[in-house]
Design an enzyme around this catalytic site. Structure first.
Site, mmCIF file in Angstrom:
data_model
loop_
_atom_site.group_PDB
_atom_site.id
_atom_site.type_symbol
_atom_site.label_atom_id
_atom_site.label_comp_id
_atom_site.label_asym_id
_atom_site.label_seq_id
_atom_site.Cartn_x
_atom_site.Cartn_y
_atom_site.Cartn_z
ATOM 1 N N GLU A 76 0.805 -1.385 -0.003
ATOM 2 C CA GLU A 76 0.186 0.295 0.394
ATOM 3 C C GLU A 76 0.790 1.647 0.195
ATOM 4 O OE1 GLU A 76 -3.511 0.427 0.440
ATOM 5 O OE2 GLU A 76 -3.853 2.361 0.680
ATOM 6 N N ASP A 77 2.524 0.782 0.921
ATOM 7 C CA ASP A 77 2.637 2.401 1.041
ATOM 8 C C ASP A 77 4.095 2.894 0.522
ATOM 9 O OD1 ASP A 77 0.203 3.417 2.498
ATOM 10 O OD2 ASP A 77 0.692 2.393 4.631
#
Ligand code: MN
Length: 713
Positions: A76-77
């Protein structure tokens, strides 16, 4: 910030043979890709995955779970991909991290209870490995622990509400009560800050006094257990704030009315010891009727086991006591997770399959589940995925059977949306209407006014609702068409009878007629004319004023009731057996004549010669096709006229030629129309026109006869 070494120490404690290398590598990778990222708290981002991994270690989960927890935010990051994770840490870790990433992409919007329930199911459905949920819960727990660093009050409240609506109930269903409690109490602080502070103040106010009470009770229990030789631990714990608050709210109690602020717990080694301890507790304090619950004999669906009793002491204080084994205590705290991690050296795979078969057993023995809305309902979809969960454009979630299409979705929203559906977008892309929807899809239906459903849709829709609505529409259409057609037919025939269908329509008479035909409404009658089940003639008959000598029920007479007369058999009436047939006296048809039938009222069918004036006068609706039955041998009356000059023996000669040809004379009538000319009218009985012809030719040969002719009477 927890350190990786602390996490590893925890794991070694419950699983000395754990594959620590996997965890080490996950830690190093996570630290590298998250490098430079900072949390709102100002701490390095890595603190978050570390804390989440620590919570999983507290839940005594396997190394794959802990490694996945360390990596849960990297897809996700950071620039990391699922493929990267799989090549470095294997399929399981990648699958779990991917699952967590997918879950983090869906957002919950409404706190409506039904929506919340669907959202929880959706999360369970999407997480096809239950370890995804464990990580998601740990993730949420750490995020809410650090919620104070968020700047926006609105954002804080939203996250807290979502935690209360979605994640705390999920934790409860999985039996992980310590997480459930912490999520609830922390969320409570942000959702209802004033109430939270007030309650905190009230609990702390008499704390000293209450602590003395708690110690007294604990001492009394310990003393008794020692006296009877039971080794145990006695705990006295304050109930969580949220549970006190909920109790006050739901039962409308003041704080002073809540007597069980503290719950006592006795933890022993074996199950028999639990029942033994219960007996001793009831011997020192009076149990309160109906407050005893045996969750050891009857565990909760999420595996929770304990004996619950409430007793009252000599001062009337209510004391709530839970009695359980250490093993049960572990399950009570971590639920499914307790069975998931390592247990007495058993490898994780065995434990996993055991958990699943345990769940499956419960599913198959539904009667053991008292509250169907509990955890199992949700896990069922995880184990037997037969449902999908999809979003409306404004974030509402709906469940549909697997294989459902945009058409099913459209009908789920509203019948009209379904009927007028002309297209669909899934995740912003146009798709065909028979596309199978997947969990997490965002579905938008395009409608066009006055558009109609298609019969083809029946080939792929999955829901009962869509199917029945489409069928209903088709049926309605057919009915409307039949009504239009029936109305046209009736209008026409009514006009023929100088009647106005429109003005008769909607009258009581018409309603009565419909009922006589066995219909509830006039429209049904009209439709069945359109379908061809009833002829328009049958309907109009009911409205024609009836001639005196005739009976109104033509149909009844036509189809039976009347006894056939003797000269029947010579005639076949098309399509009708057993009908009364008469021969018209006016034209006296005989076999060989072209004939037509005329339906009379109450007298069956009258047979006329086709060219008979009377037959031509009757209305075409009353005419019916008839034919001579060639097998029948009857004789038929016919009238002839013979004109001749008079002479002696003339009548005898004519009569002789008639009988010579085997025809019978029924009657004869002689008239003189001049002095010499005579006219004889004979009524004869002949077999057919050929027979008659022979007779006529023979008479013509009689001397003095100059004209022989068949006549109408
Ligand atoms: Mn996270």
């Amino acid at each position: 910030m927890i350190r990786i070494t602390e996490i590893i120490d925890k794991i070694i404690e419950y699983n000395p043979e754990a594959e620590l290398d996997l965890i080490d590598r996950a830690y190093i990778y996570s630290a590298r890709v998250h490098d430079g990222q900072v949390r709102l708290s100002g701490e390095p981002y890595l603190s978050h995955p570390l804390e989440v991994a620590g919570i999983l270690a507290d839940m005594k989960l396997d190394p794959v779970s802990v490694a996945a927890a360390l990596l849960h935010d990297v897809i996700e990051d950071t620039h990391a991909t699922r493929e990267d994770i799989e090549s470095m840490f294997g399929k399981d870790v990648a699958h779990i991290v991917d699952g967590v990433t997918k879950l983090s992409k869906i957002a919950f919007k409404s706190s409506q209870e039904r929506q919340a329930e669907n959202f929880r199911k959706m999360i369970l459905a999407m997480a096809n490995d239950i370890r995804v949920i464990f990580i998601k819960l740990a993730d949420r727990l750490h995020n809410i622990r650090t919620l104070q660093f968020h700047k926006s009050e609105d954002r804080k409240r939203k996250i807290a509400q979502e935690t209360m609506d979605i994640y705390a109930p999920l934790a409860a269903r999985l039996g992980i009560y310590w997480i459930k409690k912490e999520l609830e109490d922390t969320a409570f602080r942000y959702i209802l800050p004033d109430e939270y502070e007030k309650l905190k103040g009230l609990v702390n106010k008499d704390r000293k006094e209450r602590e003395i009470f708690v110690e007294t009770i604990k001492h009394k229990i310990t003393e008794k257990m020692e006296e009877v030789g039971l080794t145990c631990e006695v705990q006295g714990r304050y109930k969580q704030f949220w549970s006190i608050y909920s109790k006050m709210e739901s039962q409308n109690l003041t704080f002073e009315d809540v007597h069980d602020l503290v719950a006592f717990r006795i933890i022993l080694v074996t199950v028999p010891q639990c029942y033994e301890a219960l007996g001793h507790i009831h011997s020192i304090w009076k149990p309160i009727a109906k407050k005893f619950k045996d969750y050891i004999g009857f565990p909760k669906p999420n595996m929770y086991q304990s004996l619950h009793t409430t007793v009252s002491n000599s001062h009337g204080d209510r004391i709530e006591i839970q009695i359980r084994t250490w093993e049960m205590d572990k399950v009570a705290n971590s639920g499914i997770a307790a069975h998931w991690g390592y247990k007495e050296g058993r490898v994780v795979d065995d434990s996993v399959s055991k958990t699943y078969s345990w769940l499956q057993n419960l599913v198959e023995n539904q009667e053991t589940i008292k509250d169907p809305d509990e955890f199992l309902e949700s896990v069922r979809i995880d184990l037997f995925p037969d449902e999908v969960y999809v979003f409306t454009p404004n974030g509402e979630i709906h469940s549909l059977p697997r294989g459902a299409t945009p058409i099913d979705f459209a009908y789920l929203i509203h019948t009209e949306v379904g009927n007028q559906c002309t297209g669909a977008k899934v995740n912003n892309r146009m798709v065909s209407l028979n596309t199978e929807l997947k969990t997490g899809d965002r579905v938008e239906i395009i409608t066009t006014k006055n558009h109609n459903p298609s019969k083809d849709w029946l080939n792929f829709v999955k829901t009962v609702k869509a199917r029945s609505r489409i069928r209903q529409w088709i049926k309605q259409q057919e009915k409307e068409r039949s009504v239009t057609l029936g109305r046209e037919m009736l209008d026409k025939i009514f006009r023929k009878h100088r009647l106005n269908f429109n003005s008769i329509s909607k009258t009581d008479d018409m309603q009565k007629t419909a009922e006589n035909f066995g219909f509830k409404t006039e429209d049904e009658l009209i439709a069945s004319v359109g379908y061809g089940k009833i002829t328009p003639l049958q309907v109009v008959k009911r409205f024609i004023p009836k001639p005196e000598e005739e009976d109104e029920s033509i149909i009844g007479k036509l189809t039976g009731k009347v006894q056939p007369k003797k000269n029947r058999g010579g005639i076949l009436v098309k399509g009708i057996d057993d009908i009364l047939v008469r021969f018209a006296k006016c034209c006296q048809p005989v076999p060989g004549d072209a004939i037509t039938g005329y339906i009379t009222r109450g007298h069956g069918v009258t047979i006329h010669r086709k060219n008979c004036v009377n037959a031509l006068k009757t209305s075409p609706e009353r005419q019916i096709d008839v034919t001579w039955n060639e097998e029948a041998t009857n004789s038929y009356p016919v009238t002839i006229r013979v004109r001749s000059l008079d002479r002696v023996g003339l009548l005898a000669d004519i009569a002789g030629s008639i009988s010579k040809n085997k025809a019978n004379i029924i009657s004869v009538n002689t008239t003189f129309w001049t002095k010499e000319k005579v006219e004889n009218v004979f009524e004869l009985a002949v077999e057919n026109t050929a027979h008659l012809e022979t007779v006529l030719i023979s008479i013509k040969k009689v001397p003095m006869v100059h004209e022989v002719k068949r006549i109408d009477r």
